[in-house]
Design a protein around this motif. Structure first.
Motif, PDB file in Angstrom:
ATOM      1  N   VAL A 135     -23.540  45.707 -18.349  1.00 54.51           N
ATOM      2  CA  VAL A 135     -22.271  45.226 -17.798  1.00 54.51           C
ATOM      3  C   VAL A 135     -22.246  43.694 -17.802  1.00 54.51           C
ATOM      4  CG1 VAL A 135     -20.875  45.082 -15.693  1.00 54.51           C
ATOM      5  CG2 VAL A 135     -21.842  47.276 -16.403  1.00 54.51           C
ATOM      6  N   ARG A 136     -23.364  43.081 -17.423  1.00 50.21           N
ATOM      7  CA  ARG A 136     -23.429  41.606 -17.440  1.00 50.21           C
ATOM      8  C   ARG A 136     -23.274  41.075 -18.858  1.00 50.21           C
ATOM      9  NH1 ARG A 136     -27.915  42.861 -14.092  1.00 50.21           N
ATOM     10  NH2 ARG A 136     -27.448  42.599 -11.884  1.00 50.21           N
ATOM     11  N   SER A 137     -23.867  41.772 -19.830  1.00 46.65           N
ATOM     12  CA  SER A 137     -23.785  41.311 -21.220  1.00 46.65           C
ATOM     13  C   SER A 137     -22.357  41.372 -21.758  1.00 46.65           C
ATOM     14  CB  SER A 137     -24.707  42.137 -22.117  1.00 46.65           C
ATOM     15  OG  SER A 137     -24.199  43.444 -22.309  1.00 46.65           O
ATOM     16  N   MET A 138     -21.474  42.148 -21.070  1.00 47.46           N
ATOM     17  CA  MET A 138     -20.073  42.232 -21.471  1.00 47.46           C
ATOM     18  C   MET A 138     -19.218  41.153 -20.814  1.00 47.46           C
ATOM     19  SD  MET A 138     -19.523  46.361 -21.312  1.00 47.46           S
ATOM     20  CE  MET A 138     -20.596  47.485 -22.225  1.00 47.46           C
ATOM     21  N   GLY A 139     -19.847  40.289 -20.006  1.00 43.14           N
ATOM     22  CA  GLY A 139     -19.126  39.163 -19.445  1.00 43.14           C
ATOM     23  C   GLY A 139     -18.867  39.209 -17.959  1.00 43.14           C
ATOM     24  N   VAL A 140     -19.293  40.257 -17.270  1.00 48.59           N
ATOM     25  CA  VAL A 140     -19.094  40.340 -15.817  1.00 48.59           C
ATOM     26  C   VAL A 140     -20.250  39.622 -15.137  1.00 48.59           C
ATOM     27  CG1 VAL A 140     -18.838  41.869 -13.833  1.00 48.59           C
ATOM     28  CG2 VAL A 140     -17.885  42.535 -16.050  1.00 48.59           C
ATOM     29  N   ASP A 141     -19.950  38.550 -14.388  1.00 46.05           N
ATOM     30  CA  ASP A 141     -21.016  37.755 -13.792  1.00 46.05           C
ATOM     31  C   ASP A 141     -21.043  37.803 -12.268  1.00 46.05           C
ATOM     32  OD1 ASP A 141     -18.701  36.364 -13.373  1.00 46.05           O
ATOM     33  OD2 ASP A 141     -19.258  34.630 -14.596  1.00 46.05           O
ATOM     34  N   ASP A 142     -20.032  38.387 -11.651  1.00 53.80           N
ATOM     35  CA  ASP A 142     -20.016  38.532 -10.192  1.00 53.80           C
ATOM     36  C   ASP A 142     -20.799  39.800  -9.818  1.00 53.80           C
ATOM     37  OD1 ASP A 142     -18.695  37.789  -7.477  1.00 53.80           O
ATOM     38  OD2 ASP A 142     -18.309  39.941  -7.720  1.00 53.80           O
ATOM     39  N   GLU A 143     -21.842  39.655  -8.966  1.00 51.30           N
ATOM     40  CA  GLU A 143     -22.729  40.775  -8.680  1.00 51.30           C
ATOM     41  C   GLU A 143     -22.024  41.941  -8.000  1.00 51.30           C
ATOM     42  OE1 GLU A 143     -25.873  41.494  -9.645  1.00 51.30           O
ATOM     43  OE2 GLU A 143     -25.452  39.773 -10.917  1.00 51.30           O
ATOM     44  N   SER A 144     -21.086  41.663  -7.110  1.00 51.72           N
ATOM     45  CA  SER A 144     -20.369  42.762  -6.460  1.00 51.72           C
ATOM     46  C   SER A 144     -19.537  43.543  -7.477  1.00 51.72           C
ATOM     47  CB  SER A 144     -19.469  42.225  -5.342  1.00 51.72           C
ATOM     48  OG  SER A 144     -18.475  41.357  -5.862  1.00 51.72           O
ATOM     49  N   GLN A 145     -18.980  42.838  -8.466  1.00 47.85           N
ATOM     50  CA  GLN A 145     -18.202  43.520  -9.495  1.00 47.85           C
ATOM     51  C   GLN A 145     -19.116  44.287 -10.448  1.00 47.85           C
ATOM     52  OE1 GLN A 145     -14.937  43.795  -9.463  1.00 47.85           O
ATOM     53  NE2 GLN A 145     -15.028  45.167 -11.238  1.00 47.85           N
ATOM     54  N   VAL A 146     -20.300  43.736 -10.710  1.00 46.67           N
ATOM     55  CA  VAL A 146     -21.277  44.456 -11.531  1.00 46.67           C
ATOM     56  C   VAL A 146     -21.594  45.801 -10.888  1.00 46.67           C
ATOM     57  CG1 VAL A 146     -23.675  44.484 -12.313  1.00 46.67           C
ATOM     58  CG2 VAL A 146     -22.314  42.411 -12.583  1.00 46.67           C
ATOM     59  N   ARG A 147     -21.778  45.802  -9.563  1.00 51.61           N
ATOM     60  CA  ARG A 147     -22.072  47.050  -8.862  1.00 51.61           C
ATOM     61  C   ARG A 147     -20.905  48.027  -8.966  1.00 51.61           C
ATOM     62  NH1 ARG A 147     -24.093  43.846  -3.532  1.00 51.61           N
ATOM     63  NH2 ARG A 147     -25.830  42.759  -4.513  1.00 51.61           N
ATOM     64  N   ARG A 148     -19.686  47.501  -8.832  1.00 54.95           N
ATOM     65  CA  ARG A 148     -18.501  48.374  -8.933  1.00 54.95           C
ATOM     66  C   ARG A 148     -18.390  48.981 -10.321  1.00 54.95           C
ATOM     67  NH1 ARG A 148     -16.360  43.989  -5.905  1.00 54.95           N
ATOM     68  NH2 ARG A 148     -15.852  44.585  -3.760  1.00 54.95           N
ATOM     69  N   GLU A 149     -18.613  48.171 -11.348  1.00 59.93           N
ATOM     70  CA  GLU A 149     -18.515  48.679 -12.717  1.00 59.93           C
ATOM     71  C   GLU A 149     -19.613  49.719 -12.983  1.00 59.93           C
ATOM     72  OE1 GLU A 149     -16.083  48.208 -14.536  1.00 59.93           O
ATOM     73  OE2 GLU A 149     -15.144  46.323 -13.911  1.00 59.93           O
ATOM     74  N   THR A 150     -20.796  49.491 -12.439  1.00 56.90           N
ATOM     75  CA  THR A 150     -21.887  50.456 -12.588  1.00 56.90           C
ATOM     76  C   THR A 150     -21.529  51.766 -11.902  1.00 56.90           C
ATOM     77  OG1 THR A 150     -23.526  48.674 -12.659  1.00 56.90           O
ATOM     78  CG2 THR A 150     -24.336  50.884 -12.161  1.00 56.90           C
ATOM     79  N   ALA A 151     -20.953  51.689 -10.712  1.00 56.21           N
ATOM     80  CA  ALA A 151     -20.542  52.893  -9.993  1.00 56.21           C
ATOM     81  C   ALA A 151     -19.455  53.646 -10.758  1.00 56.21           C
ATOM     82  CB  ALA A 151     -20.049  52.528  -8.593  1.00 56.21           C
ATOM     83  N   LEU A 152     -18.496  52.916 -11.343  1.00 51.02           N
ATOM     84  CA  LEU A 152     -17.439  53.558 -12.123  1.00 51.02           C
ATOM     85  C   LEU A 152     -18.011  54.269 -13.347  1.00 51.02           C
ATOM     86  CD1 LEU A 152     -14.621  50.827 -12.025  1.00 51.02           C
ATOM     87  CD2 LEU A 152     -14.570  53.099 -10.962  1.00 51.02           C
ATOM     88  N   ALA A 153     -18.983  53.636 -13.994  1.00 55.48           N
ATOM     89  CA  ALA A 153     -19.638  54.277 -15.136  1.00 55.48           C
ATOM     90  C   ALA A 153     -20.352  55.553 -14.685  1.00 55.48           C
ATOM     91  CB  ALA A 153     -20.629  53.315 -15.789  1.00 55.48           C
ATOM     92  N   GLY A 154     -20.924  55.519 -13.486  1.00 54.01           N
ATOM     93  CA  GLY A 154     -21.587  56.699 -12.954  1.00 54.01           C
ATOM     94  C   GLY A 154     -20.618  57.839 -12.709  1.00 54.01           C
ATOM     95  N   VAL A 155     -19.462  57.536 -12.166  1.00 58.20           N
ATOM     96  CA  VAL A 155     -18.450  58.567 -11.917  1.00 58.20           C
ATOM     97  C   VAL A 155     -17.959  59.171 -13.234  1.00 58.20           C
ATOM     98  CG1 VAL A 155     -16.137  58.992 -11.016  1.00 58.20           C
ATOM     99  CG2 VAL A 155     -17.729  57.565  -9.722  1.00 58.20           C
ATOM    100  N   GLY A 156     -17.700  58.314 -14.217  1.00 58.07           N
ATOM    101  CA  GLY A 156     -17.281  58.820 -15.526  1.00 58.07           C
ATOM    102  C   GLY A 156     -18.332  59.704 -16.159  1.00 58.07           C
ATOM    103  N   THR A 157     -19.593  59.311 -16.007  1.00 56.43           N
ATOM    104  CA  THR A 157     -20.696  60.123 -16.513  1.00 56.43           C
ATOM    105  C   THR A 157     -20.718  61.483 -15.832  1.00 56.43           C
ATOM    106  OG1 THR A 157     -22.046  58.189 -17.023  1.00 56.43           O
ATOM    107  CG2 THR A 157     -23.208  60.263 -16.710  1.00 56.43           C
ATOM    108  N   GLY A 158     -20.466  61.493 -14.527  1.00 58.26           N
ATOM    109  CA  GLY A 158     -20.451  62.754 -13.789  1.00 58.26           C
ATOM    110  C   GLY A 158     -19.410  63.718 -14.326  1.00 58.26           C
ATOM    111  N   LEU A 159     -18.223  63.217 -14.645  1.00 62.78           N
ATOM    112  CA  LEU A 159     -17.172  64.084 -15.188  1.00 62.78           C
ATOM    113  C   LEU A 159     -17.584  64.671 -16.536  1.00 62.78           C
ATOM    114  CD1 LEU A 159     -14.048  61.900 -14.301  1.00 62.78           C
ATOM    115  CD2 LEU A 159     -14.891  63.940 -13.113  1.00 62.78           C
ATOM    116  N   LEU A 160     -18.199  63.842 -17.380  1.00 60.70           N
ATOM    117  CA  LEU A 160     -18.682  64.345 -18.672  1.00 60.70           C
ATOM    118  C   LEU A 160     -19.753  65.424 -18.481  1.00 60.70           C
ATOM    119  CD1 LEU A 160     -19.020  61.105 -20.850  1.00 60.70           C
ATOM    120  CD2 LEU A 160     -17.436  63.000 -21.219  1.00 60.70           C
ATOM    121  N   LEU A 161     -20.674  65.185 -17.548  1.00 60.58           N
ATOM    122  CA  LEU A 161     -21.765  66.129 -17.323  1.00 60.58           C
ATOM    123  C   LEU A 161     -21.249  67.476 -16.813  1.00 60.58           C
ATOM    124  CD1 LEU A 161     -24.483  63.805 -15.730  1.00 60.58           C
ATOM    125  CD2 LEU A 161     -24.560  64.892 -17.982  1.00 60.58           C
ATOM    126  N   ILE A 162     -20.241  67.452 -15.939  1.00 56.04           N
ATOM    127  CA  ILE A 162     -19.688  68.713 -15.429  1.00 56.04           C
ATOM    128  C   ILE A 162     -19.176  69.567 -16.577  1.00 56.04           C
ATOM    129  CG2 ILE A 162     -17.777  69.693 -14.107  1.00 56.04           C
ATOM    130  CD1 ILE A 162     -18.097  67.377 -12.139  1.00 56.04           C
TER     131      ILE A 162
END
Length: 464
Positions: free
Chosen positions: A223-250
């Motif tokens: 996520v940081r390599s894509m240009g996101v440098d704010d740590e709180s936003q990095v965490r949010r983007e990571t969490a969103l990726a996790g939720v999307g992964t969960g839908l695929l896994l189901i």
């Protein structure tokens, strides 16, 4: 690159395309050996009760890991979460998890599972030893090369490997639906009764909750390599990726469980000796002959290669951060990756059945602790932060119970028994469902609340 920047806060967020890319990268790291072999095994044993069994499996194999991703992301990392128990605990549990999802169990299993699916059907028993040795050597060499730049995994796993894997599974599912003769077998083995509860327990075998606690390290780097440098936003983007992964896994788990149920109606299995690899081999062999077996073998190779690469990256990053030098020698990321790759190569030649047998008791010990930590983290703001000692006491009583269960199970795996320990553990409520840790956890929670009231913790807890 990321193309959204808030004009007021100046915080950069990922655009839709890069969020999808991060999700596919996360999915590719999650979806490997255990994710492929256990859902079909559930379906083959549950038969016409596959739906409740699959629901139970999905709750523990998808729900818990995604909650783990969210909890860890907003706690600021797993170590900050585990530090709420104690610093020593955070270090010891972190080491145990990393070694479990890394060189001791999960990484070797990727090579062994893909070998049994892609190579074993086309080799003789006489040549199996040397063939497995050669296959494992090539497999781990490729994984190690792909893991050299963990912050760039999205360019390989996210853009190519993940979508290719989904396409192959979709093709297999479509042919399975078209050629299914109709009807499903009756439940058998561990799934003869209590299918939902059994599915929940077998969801542990994917190891995804443990992996979720640390995979965020690699996803955050992407996520940081894509240009996101704010740590709180990095965490949010990571969490969103996790939720999307969960839908695929189901969706994928539902598909694989259905395929397992179809396989069970075509060819019966022996739950005591067969695995999900056997189930899929039976299915593809019955429907497509040797070509089908080769096709599903390719699916396994891609999935297992994805996960192996992600695990080597995660373990290498963790050990580089915690052990930059060993005995006076500098140990960078690549050297640690090489150590884990070589060690996993050796362990992988022990065979899939033995790896699974030994991993079951270890996972049964680590999972309850991880579940308790994630649950407390999710209610931290409204409850746990007001009673900070609940972390220590809940985890302590849960961990003691889980460790004793692990000892009893490992002794049984190697043919021994501890009657006094077995009898004591059997007295715990819900022990029959292998959830004997629940009551100790509740008692620990109550003790923690009382202890927090009697002797408040000085200062503030490590919170965001």
């Amino acid at each position: 690159m990321a193309d959204k920047r808030n004009a007021t806060t100046g915080v950069t967020t990922l655009n839709g395309r890069n969020r999808v890319l991060a999700t596919f990268t996360f999915f590719s790291m999650f979806f490997g050996a255990g994710n492929l072999i256990f859902p079909p095994f559930v379906g083959a044993q549950a038969g016409d009760h596959t739906i409740p069994a699959s629901v139970g499996f999905i709750v523990s194999a998808v729900g818990l890991p995604i909650l783990g991703v969210v909890a860890v992301s907003f706690a600021g990392g797993f170590e900050r979460l585990a530090n709420r128990v104690s610093g020593k605990f955070a270090f010891l549990l972190g080491m145990a998890i990393i070694l479990t999802i890394g060189p001791c169990f999960a990484i070797p299993r990727t090579a062994t599972t893909s070998f049994e699916m892609a190579v074993v059907p086309f080799t003789s028993d006489l040549s199996r030893g040397w063939t497995q040795f050669a296959y494992s050597l090539v497999f781990f060499a490729v994984s190690y090369l792909l893991s050299q730049h963990p912050e760039k995994l999205s360019k390989t796993l996210g853009r190519f490997m993940g979508p290719l894997l989904l396409a192959l599974i979709a093709i297999l599912f479509v042919f399975c639906v078209i050629r299914h003769p109709g009807g499903f077998a009756a439940p058998m083995g561990d799934y003869a009764t209590g299918q939902a509860a059994r599915g929940f327990l077998d969801g542990y075998q994917t190891m995804d909750l443990l992996a979720a606690l640390y995979f965020g390290i690699v996803i955050s780097a992407n996520v940081r390599s894509m240009g996101v440098d704010d740590e709180s936003q990095v965490r949010r983007e990571t969490a969103l990726a996790g939720v999307g992964t969960g839908l695929l896994l189901i969706v994928i788990y539902g598909v694989l469980a259905y395929m397992g149920a179809v396989s069970g109606s075509l060819a019966s299995i022996d739950p005591a000796h067969d695995t999900g690899a056997t189930v899929l081999t039976n299915l593809t062999g019955a429907l497509f002959g040797p070509f089908g077996t080769a096709f599903v073998g390719l699916v396994f190779i891609i999935a297992c290669l994805n996960v192996c690469t992600g695990l080597i990256s995660t373990c290498g990053t963790y050990f580089q951060n915690h052990f930059p030098t060993v005995a006076g020698h500098r140990m960078n990321y690549r050297r640690w990756g090489a150590v884990f790759t070589v060690f996993s190569f050796v362990v992988s030649n022990a065979g899939l059945s033995m790896i699974i047998k030994v991993s079951v008791p270890v996972l049964a010990a680590l999972y309850p602790i991880a579940i308790v930590l994630v649950a407390l983290a999710l209610v931290d703001r409204v409850f746990a932060s007001r009673f900070p000692r609940v972390y220590f006491w809940t985890v302590l009583l849960t961990g003691v119970t889980a460790a004793l269960n692990c000892v009893a199970s490992l002794v049984a795996v190697f043919g021994g028994s501890l009657p006094w320990l077995d009898a004591a553990l059997a007295m715990l409520p819900f022990a029959d469902a292998q959830l004997g840790w629940l009551c100790p956890a509740i008692i620990g929670l109550a003790i923690g609340v009382v202890a927090s009231r009697i002797r408040p913790v000085a200062g503030s807890s490590d919170r965001d």
